[in-house]
Structure formats: C-alpha cells, structure tokens
Write an enzyme that holds these catalytic residues in place. Sequence first.
Site, PDB file in Angstrom:
ATOM      1  N   THR A 178      10.685  -1.721   0.065  1.00 63.33           N
ATOM      2  CA  THR A 178      11.215  -2.024  -1.093  1.00 63.33           C
ATOM      3  C   THR A 178      10.000  -1.996  -2.038  1.00 63.33           C
ATOM      4  O   THR A 178      10.480  -1.919  -3.313  1.00 63.33           O
ATOM      5  CB  THR A 178      11.566  -3.664  -1.163  1.00 63.33           C
ATOM      6  N   SER A 183     -19.351   5.016   9.597  1.00 60.60           N
ATOM      7  CA  SER A 183     -18.344   4.038  10.139  1.00 60.60           C
ATOM      8  C   SER A 183     -18.816   3.675  11.818  1.00 60.60           C
ATOM      9  O   SER A 183     -18.891   4.698  12.417  1.00 60.60           O
ATOM     10  CB  SER A 183     -16.987   4.325  10.111  1.00 60.60           C
ATOM     11  N   LEU A 185      -1.093  -1.849   9.987  1.00 62.22           N
ATOM     12  CA  LEU A 185      -1.271  -3.337   9.445  1.00 62.22           C
ATOM     13  C   LEU A 185      -2.352  -2.959   8.492  1.00 62.22           C
ATOM     14  O   LEU A 185      -3.406  -3.938   8.007  1.00 62.22           O
ATOM     15  CB  LEU A 185      -2.105  -3.996  10.640  1.00 62.22           C
ATOM     16  N   SER A 241      -4.908  -0.754   7.878  1.00 60.89           N
ATOM     17  CA  SER A 241      -6.287  -0.416   7.890  1.00 60.89           C
ATOM     18  C   SER A 241      -6.723   0.367   6.602  1.00 60.89           C
ATOM     19  O   SER A 241      -7.971   0.422   6.195  1.00 60.89           O
ATOM     20  CB  SER A 241      -6.797   0.430   9.016  1.00 60.89           C
ATOM     21  N   SER A 242      -6.155   1.268   6.092  1.00 63.98           N
ATOM     22  CA  SER A 242      -6.382   2.059   4.921  1.00 63.98           C
ATOM     23  C   SER A 242      -6.481   1.328   3.638  1.00 63.98           C
ATOM     24  O   SER A 242      -7.515   1.524   2.940  1.00 63.98           O
ATOM     25  CB  SER A 242      -5.774   3.464   4.768  1.00 63.98           C
ATOM     26  N   GLU A 286      -4.675   5.965  -3.427  1.00 64.15           N
ATOM     27  CA  GLU A 286      -3.619   6.369  -2.248  1.00 64.15           C
ATOM     28  C   GLU A 286      -2.970   7.547  -2.652  1.00 64.15           C
ATOM     29  O   GLU A 286      -2.576   8.358  -1.961  1.00 64.15           O
ATOM     30  CB  GLU A 286      -3.073   5.200  -1.594  1.00 64.15           C
ATOM     31  N   ASP A 333       0.407  -3.167   0.142  1.00 68.68           N
ATOM     32  CA  ASP A 333      -0.548  -3.201   1.046  1.00 68.68           C
ATOM     33  C   ASP A 333      -2.026  -3.602   0.230  1.00 68.68           C
ATOM     34  O   ASP A 333      -2.641  -4.775   0.875  1.00 68.68           O
ATOM     35  CB  ASP A 333      -0.811  -2.131   1.691  1.00 68.68           C
ATOM     36  N   TYR A 345       7.454   9.325   5.168  1.00 71.40           N
ATOM     37  CA  TYR A 345       7.462   8.136   4.273  1.00 71.40           C
ATOM     38  C   TYR A 345       7.575   8.694   2.949  1.00 71.40           C
ATOM     39  O   TYR A 345       8.691   8.204   2.209  1.00 71.40           O
ATOM     40  CB  TYR A 345       5.825   7.581   4.328  1.00 71.40           C
TER      41      TYR A 345
HETATM   42  C1  GLA Z   1       3.592   1.144   4.198  1.00 72.68           C
HETATM   43  C2  GLA Z   1       3.173   1.475   2.649  1.00 72.68           C
HETATM   44  C3  GLA Z   1       3.735   0.251   1.811  1.00 72.68           C
HETATM   45  C4  GLA Z   1       5.181  -0.169   1.893  1.00 72.68           C
HETATM   46  C5  GLA Z   1       5.465  -0.492   3.555  1.00 72.68           C
HETATM   47  C6  GLA Z   1       7.000  -0.346   3.830  1.00 72.68           C
HETATM   48  O1  GLA Z   1       2.697   0.127   4.568  1.00 72.68           O
HETATM   49  O2  GLA Z   1       1.903   1.594   2.417  1.00 72.68           O
HETATM   50  O3  GLA Z   1       3.501   0.481   0.306  1.00 72.68           O
HETATM   51  O4  GLA Z   1       6.138   0.859   1.637  1.00 72.68           O
HETATM   52  O5  GLA Z   1       4.981   0.977   4.426  1.00 72.68           O
HETATM   53  O6  GLA Z   1       7.303  -1.608   3.432  1.00 72.68           O
END
Ligand code: GLA
Length: 392
Positions: free
Chosen positions: A38, A70, A127, A129-130, A163, A175, A225
């Site tokens: 969303t 790293s 989760l 990490s980036s 990003e 994120d 995506y």
């Molecule tokens: C990834 C993207 C977020 C979001 C989710 C899906 O984590 O980085 O911006 O779109 O997918 O909710």
Amino acid sequence: MIDLNTLHKHFVDLYGNATDKPRLFFAPGRVNLIGEHTDYNGGFVLPCALQFGTYLFIRPTADNRIRLASQNESYKGDILLDDISKKVENHWINYPLGIIDQFRQLDILVPGFEMLYSGDIPGSAGLSSSASIEMVTAFALKTMLSADHLEMIDLVKLAQRAENQFIGVNCGIMDMFAVGMGKKDQALFLNCHTLEYKCVPLELKGFTLVIINTGKKRGLADSKYNERVAECQLAVSYLDRIRPVSRLGEINFMEFFKEQDLIPDELIRRRARHVVSEDLRVLNAVSCLQKGDLHQFGVLMNASHESLRDNYEVTGIELDTLVEEAQKINGVLGARMTGAGFGGCTVNLVKEDVVDQFITQVSEVYQNKTGLTPVFYLAEVSDGVKEILLNQ
Ligand code: GLA
C-alpha cells in the site's frame, strides 16, 4: 548477538589505530503488521522496528576515498568519492554508496570515510536489511557531518530516493520510515501520502509476535515488485478517466466497489482491489489495537494474507504453507506474509503459552511439504536508528 568489542577490533585490524576513534551507529530491521503493498500507492501501513539490525563503525579520513567492509560479506569497496554515481554490479556496497550519492546531490561536502558494517537481520527475508544499511549510513553521515538541517524524515526520504534511483527498486517509504522512526513497544500507523503518523501502543496481553523465515530467498523479487507497482499505476490510469485520481490510496472501498468496472482488465482490477481493501484493513486494525481487540486484529491479518495470495499474487507455496499451518493452531489469532512477498517471512500473533507447540507443529509440516527449514524469531519491538555511545 553481535559482539561490539570484536567488531571494533575488526575495524582496527582493517583500517589501523588512530587517535581519532570510530563512532558506532545502529539501525534496526522492521516487520510490517498489516498494510502490504500500500505504501507506494499512498495508502496506510502499520510496521514496527525490530531488535535485530545493522551496526556501523565509521571514521572520517583525510583523503577522498570511501572504504567499505562488512562482517557479513567478503566483498569490500575502496572508491573515490568522485566515482560514486552508479551501481557497482550487484554488491551490498551499493546501499551505502546510494546514500553518499544522495548527500552529494544535496551539496553536502562528504569527506573520505572508513566504514565497517555488521548486521544480524536475516538477508533476503523481507525484514528490511537494505533499508537498515541505508538508514544507519544516512544517520551516521548526518551526525558525523553535523548536517543538523536534516531531520529524521529527510533522511527517510533520502534513503527512499537512494533505493529508487541508485538501486533501481521503486519501493515505497515504509521500510525507511519504520527503521528511522521506530519506537519501543509501539507500531507506527503511517499515511504514506501525507507522511502523518501516530504511534500505536502494542499491548499484546499474553500474546506475542512470532516471525517465521521461509528460508526461500526472494529471487526475482525486485522485478516482480516493480511489475506490481506498474500494475497499480495502470489501475489508476483507468480510474482517472471519470474523475481525477492520482493514486489508489485516495479511493475508499465503497468508491472502488462502484467504479471497479472502469478497469477492463480482470487482473489489474484484482491488484487494485487488494490495495483498496488493505487500506481499509489497516484502519480497522489500528482501531482494534486501540480497543485492545486482538481477536479481530488477527482476523484482519488473515484476510490480508488471503488478499495478497489471491488478488495481489505475491505469496507462493512457502508463505502459504506457513500461514495455513499457523492458522490451524488453537491460540494463533492471525498469520500473514510480511514485506514484499515472493518468499521472505510471515508474522503471527500467537498466545505465549502455545509458542513451543506452534514452533514444533509448523516446522514439521513445513519441512515435509517444502524440504526447507523454517527459522522462528520472537519479535521485540524496538527503537529506530541511533548512535551508540562508547566509553573510550
Ligand atoms: C517492500 C518495500 C516496501 C513495501 C513492501 C510491501 O518491503 O520495500 O516499500 O512496498 O515491500 O508492503
């Protein structure tokens, strides 16, 4: 657990000792409780920051080189500042380089730096990490360069631009926002269009959030995506024909119900249906948390997964198996995939005293069905990015 003394020793081994001591920063990962796919539609999300994250030791140098290493990766970078303008193949160093590039675009003078990262967020698990690497870099640079005019929200936006432009993933802002603004024991209810947000206390009363990693790497996830992002834009262009619409997040569920036939393509209609219905679920989920109605919160989590599976088609056998098995267990209020999907993790709301049974039962069925070993984490909801002050 990352041992910070060992990390410091590693820094000194790599870059040598100097009177100028390196400073240490930390950014968490995140889990999204509800509101998936969303954010880039200007809709609602409800993520929170986690206990695991990325540490960064950093020290300025007198030359104009960025040195990056790293503990998690063998690839190292040693790059002239003036050469930072595009991706270095597919290496992890693109995340920090993308951030440095953004600082330079803002005309902030960046000197050379020596940087050593170490993270304990499982990679490719959805989760963040980036975003964690990006935000720890952005916050460290802002602090080291005394760029006080940059607020946390500016760093969040800057990391999203890095990003989008440097890495090439058209992600939304969730994120970076969760990693930057996270608050201990609170979820962040964010309007991704206006960026207004509210902290919602997570009072789980005998329940706990369990994250399960499918162990399936999110291969091809970035291209899938971007495909979903484009499908949502197409839906908007159809709906825009009768009245101005610029994002799915501005359409409420009843409007969509009436206008959905304007979208001639059945697949695109389903994509839009997911986004519009998910926005409504987030609003309801927030009011459930505020009322302490965890049962209904769990029902919404289940419905979110169903829509991500059937309408948005970003789940797959691994995520679906974990969710189905979790939902069969007495004491599990809700289960859903979290993050972008196509592998990665699920998040589950589980009664504390059935957690052991939950782990045994879900593991067994999942292993038999997929041949993969799931990994379980008990989520501790934590604060966002920060400097860790060392006694030196
Ligand atoms: C990834 C993207 C977020 C979001 C989710 C899906 O984590 O980085 O911006 O779109 O997918 O909710």
